[in-house]
Motif scaffolding. Sequence first.
Motif, mmCIF file in Angstrom:
data_model
loop_
_atom_site.group_PDB
_atom_site.id
_atom_site.type_symbol
_atom_site.label_atom_id
_atom_site.label_comp_id
_atom_site.label_asym_id
_atom_site.label_seq_id
_atom_site.Cartn_x
_atom_site.Cartn_y
_atom_site.Cartn_z
ATOM 1 N N ASN A 115 0.833 -1.207 0.000
ATOM 2 C CA ASN A 115 0.000 0.000 0.000
ATOM 3 C C ASN A 115 0.865 1.253 0.000
ATOM 4 O OD1 ASN A 115 -2.370 -1.337 -0.046
ATOM 5 N ND2 ASN A 115 -3.062 -0.740 1.989
ATOM 6 N N HIS A 123 4.154 13.454 1.940
ATOM 7 C CA HIS A 123 4.266 14.172 3.208
ATOM 8 C C HIS A 123 4.564 13.243 4.382
ATOM 9 C CE1 HIS A 123 0.200 12.877 4.103
ATOM 10 N NE2 HIS A 123 -0.268 13.477 3.035
ATOM 11 N N SER A 124 4.672 11.942 4.114
ATOM 12 C CA SER A 124 5.031 11.013 5.185
ATOM 13 C C SER A 124 6.518 10.684 5.109
ATOM 14 C CB SER A 124 4.215 9.731 5.058
ATOM 15 O OG SER A 124 4.714 8.763 5.946
ATOM 16 N N VAL B 146 -2.063 12.481 10.263
ATOM 17 C CA VAL B 146 -2.313 12.445 8.818
ATOM 18 C C VAL B 146 -1.014 12.683 8.055
ATOM 19 C CG1 VAL B 146 -3.486 13.633 6.930
ATOM 20 C CG2 VAL B 146 -4.727 13.115 9.017
ATOM 21 N N GLN B 147 -0.213 13.610 8.603
ATOM 22 C CA GLN B 147 1.070 13.893 7.981
ATOM 23 C C GLN B 147 1.966 12.643 8.008
ATOM 24 O OE1 GLN B 147 3.293 16.963 9.991
ATOM 25 N NE2 GLN B 147 3.945 17.843 8.066
ATOM 26 N N ALA B 148 1.886 11.898 9.092
ATOM 27 C CA ALA B 148 2.805 10.775 9.269
ATOM 28 C C ALA B 148 2.400 9.543 8.460
ATOM 29 C CB ALA B 148 2.894 10.409 10.748
ATOM 30 N N CYS B 149 1.102 9.341 8.267
ATOM 31 C CA CYS B 149 0.627 8.086 7.663
ATOM 32 C C CYS B 149 1.190 7.876 6.252
ATOM 33 C CB CYS B 149 -0.896 8.078 7.587
ATOM 34 S SG CYS B 149 -1.529 6.572 6.829
ATOM 35 N N PRO B 150 1.883 6.750 6.001
ATOM 36 C CA PRO B 150 2.502 6.550 4.692
ATOM 37 C C PRO B 150 1.541 6.059 3.609
ATOM 38 C CG PRO B 150 3.043 4.729 6.128
ATOM 39 C CD PRO B 150 2.211 5.675 6.939
ATOM 40 N N THR B 151 0.282 5.779 3.946
ATOM 41 C CA THR B 151 -0.637 5.243 2.937
ATOM 42 C C THR B 151 -1.922 6.054 2.817
ATOM 43 O OG1 THR B 151 -1.709 3.796 4.523
ATOM 44 C CG2 THR B 151 0.157 2.874 3.350
ATOM 45 N N GLN B 152 -2.006 7.174 3.515
ATOM 46 C CA GLN B 152 -3.246 7.967 3.586
ATOM 47 C C GLN B 152 -4.407 7.154 4.137
ATOM 48 O OE1 GLN B 152 -3.506 9.668 -0.476
ATOM 49 N NE2 GLN B 152 -1.297 9.526 -0.321
ATOM 50 N N ALA B 153 -4.085 6.171 4.964
ATOM 51 C CA ALA B 153 -5.147 5.408 5.628
ATOM 52 C C ALA B 153 -5.848 6.300 6.636
ATOM 53 C CB ALA B 153 -4.583 4.180 6.329
ATOM 54 N N PHE B 155 -6.817 10.257 7.191
ATOM 55 C CA PHE B 155 -6.883 11.449 6.340
ATOM 56 C C PHE B 155 -7.915 12.416 6.907
ATOM 57 C CE2 PHE B 155 -10.978 10.417 4.400
ATOM 58 C CZ PHE B 155 -11.060 9.053 4.638
ATOM 59 N N MET B 163 -10.395 10.930 9.643
ATOM 60 C CA MET B 163 -10.963 9.590 9.487
ATOM 61 C C MET B 163 -9.880 8.520 9.424
ATOM 62 S SD MET B 163 -14.163 8.791 9.297
ATOM 63 C CE MET B 163 -14.676 7.630 8.036
ATOM 64 N N ASP B 165 -9.212 4.805 7.574
ATOM 65 C CA ASP B 165 -9.627 3.793 6.605
ATOM 66 C C ASP B 165 -8.961 2.478 7.021
ATOM 67 O OD1 ASP B 165 -10.170 2.203 4.440
ATOM 68 O OD2 ASP B 165 -9.667 3.724 2.933
ATOM 69 N N ARG B 168 -7.090 0.197 4.574
ATOM 70 C CA ARG B 168 -5.822 0.555 3.959
ATOM 71 C C ARG B 168 -4.661 0.536 4.946
ATOM 72 N NH1 ARG B 168 -5.240 5.878 0.226
ATOM 73 N NH2 ARG B 168 -6.886 4.862 -0.986
ATOM 74 N N CYS B 169 -4.983 0.569 6.240
ATOM 75 C CA CYS B 169 -3.943 0.703 7.266
ATOM 76 C C CYS B 169 -3.009 -0.503 7.242
ATOM 77 C CB CYS B 169 -4.599 0.816 8.633
ATOM 78 S SG CYS B 169 -3.447 0.868 9.997
ATOM 79 N N ILE B 170 -1.689 -0.230 7.245
ATOM 80 C CA ILE B 170 -0.722 -1.336 7.257
ATOM 81 C C ILE B 170 -0.226 -1.640 8.668
ATOM 82 C CG2 ILE B 170 0.050 -0.949 4.887
ATOM 83 C CD1 ILE B 170 2.546 0.415 6.024
ATOM 84 N N VAL C 69 -15.972 5.319 2.948
ATOM 85 C CA VAL C 69 -15.015 5.755 3.961
ATOM 86 C C VAL C 69 -14.337 7.061 3.558
ATOM 87 C CG1 VAL C 69 -12.961 5.107 5.253
ATOM 88 C CG2 VAL C 69 -14.623 3.372 4.652
#
Lengths: 385, 274, 131
Positions: A115, A123-124, B146-153, B155, B163, B165, B168-170, C69
């Motif tokens: 993913n 930005h990550s 949100v800034q840190a999340c590498p997959t936009q899980a 947002f 929110m 997701d 999508r979260c790894i 979502v």
Amino acid sequence: MLEIALKGSKKYWVWVIILLAAMAVGAGAYIDQFTHGLTITGMSRDVSWGFYIANFTYLVGVAAGGVMVAIPCYLHDYKKFHRITVLGEFLAIAALVMCLLFIVVDLGQPIRLFNVLLHPTPHSMLFWDMCVLNGYLFLNIIIGWNVLESERNQVPHPKWVTPLIYISIPFAIGIHTVTAYLYCGLPGREYWLSAILAPRFLASAFAAGPACLILLCYIVKKVSKFDPGWEAMQTLTKIICYALTTNVFFFLCEVFKAYYSNIPGDKSHFNYLFFGINGHNGMVPWMWTSIICMFIGIFLLIVPALRNNKTLLPFTCIIVIIGTWIDKSLGMISGGFVPSLLDHVTEYSPTGEELVVTLGVYATGLLVLTILYKLATTVKEEVRG
Amino acid sequence: MKKSRRNFLKAAGVTALSIGAAPAIKAVSAAESHTAPHAVEMKRKDALKAKRWGMVIDARKLNDEIADKVVKACRYAHNIPDFHHEPDKKKYPDLKPVKFNQEIKWIWEEEFEHAFPDKETDFLAEKFRGLSFLVTCNHCKHPPCVQACPTQATFKRPDGIVMMDYHRCIGCRFCMAACPFGSRSFNFRDPRPFIEKFNPDYPTRTRGVVEKCDFCAERLAKGELPACVEASEGVITVGDLENPDSEIRKLIDSNFTIKRKQELGTDPSVYYIM
Amino acid sequence: MSKNAILTGLVIFILAVLLPFWVNLGGTAAAPKPEISARAKAAGRCILDKYDMRADHMQLLGKWRNSVVRHSNRLYKTADGKVFTMSLSTGKNSCLGCHEGKEKFCDKCHNYANVAPYCWECHTTPKEINQ
């Protein structure tokens, strides 16, 4: 060239089988973690990263430390390092393989790993870390392999490799800088929120990487006919000395800032690490061991007679590795997470199963290292013979 | 030899091209068919809307009893596991031992000096010391998670709700390190054995993903207020922060309010009336 | 010497590669007949035509989950004007709300095709959970 790794002495095969067995045990523990979740680790809601990420951070440093051999060799044409440069590159490959494995075993949903590529997120910092770590890994594989193969055929390495070598130098600095940025860009985590975290990481890396390399050179000299050269190691010890001193200096800067400014949030993490908070003092013996090791290391490396003592040097390196490892892995994780953001103290220590998975990852890295070093030393024996 | 190899490469190239072109042709033909009636995804007409959702918690009216009700309502609404619940041994035969520090919580009680660690002093007013506060995700305007999340899980929605997701979260837990309020929980294990009573209107989670308060997005979409608001007997109010006539703006205008860790610049959307 | 070794290796390789065929030599299982619930029967047509649903329901669900979502949509109006709740398991107007009892419907084909979608780890009817 890989066929070289298939011919070896009895001792070589025993060592390979030991590593394979350790990998199998680690894989068994990982399967348990995979099916039951990360509940089998010592991590918690308050300390959400643990031993895996701690070792990851340290090994990124070991991988970056290889550049301390590459810079003098390729940029300054420092002849004495020509023989050991490929050893530094191969150490970086093995360390990076372990880094990537530690990231994977730390994920809650490893099957969704890609993913990160499917939804690239500039930005990550984790996205950039993935880019530079993989980039540096491939660069080292390409460079190391071509340089060694050319050496075997006794021709200069192909011209197209040279630009890659130059690119790999900023990449080495990059991998550790970005890894530090994972930590030091987070609001509210006072122990990490420091502009000198990346420099501190690099300083500790430039001590730890060459220290590992010297130890490996001793082993190489013992088990093969290839002699990495005493003079190269003497130069390495000076590099370790400067880097280690800088690391301790940076650390003391942090201590000064926290205690002289007297800001409670900044002090609390040092208090926990070095004195304990309300009887929660699991990290105290570790942290003092780390400080003592680093000071002894500096002493042994500054005094010329001690630094140039061939018997003492491996022990000095081990002391340096222990000191920097505690400082950067256990200390960095526990110091950052304890006390928590809501001022609670939840301590962390890894579980047995976590340690077994870690062992499996280290065994995999060592196997990669063994095979690569077997190639390097055999080629060098052939050429010299 | 050389010639035949060249021909082979040519043929291979043409084949690859045609394989590549197929989806493009398909896409073009699909675009043409758009003139015919097609399916639409839409919001419900009764959905509650805001420019920027916010929450006000009235600390003057809050007591342990109400706080407990709120926490329980949230727990039920979102199928949050309670590790004190004894799992059914027959249905789940080989469970790993429970670790309470791996708990999951979306909204919970926290004493004043922990909810506001920077406001703790030696002479903290007696009425605040040990006083229970409700803390939850602040749905920050500038969310570090949100800034840190590498997959936009995780947002930020246009209406300000941060929110998750879960699909999508790894499970890298970078967001947990990034959130300065400790509002995120990780599913260290399968939560189902520890859910006493299931709410059929909300899914459970799988092990290995991070979760947190979602401002009851699923209820807002149906025109219902968040579960905590309903249970709170007037302690919690939600509304549109950007609308000067909204109820919560009036509360903020007419009372002294504070926010958690304002100095970090994340700009929380949860206000506390003192 | 090496010729024999290579041949043995090849034979083992071919046997291993064709394993699925050996395992299924004992005849084929009959295709399952998923039970259509009374509600679904009464409704007549599903979201798409029967064969499209059979082939593409996973793509549709994938689209739905992003829409719900990430874009806060909740309703799906088909080309012929019917409205569904975009949800696998919540509410009467969702997939499982109509196709009551996943073991009679979803599981039949999933088991036959030997697929184990992990949707069910989180989304399922409360009946299943309480069993």
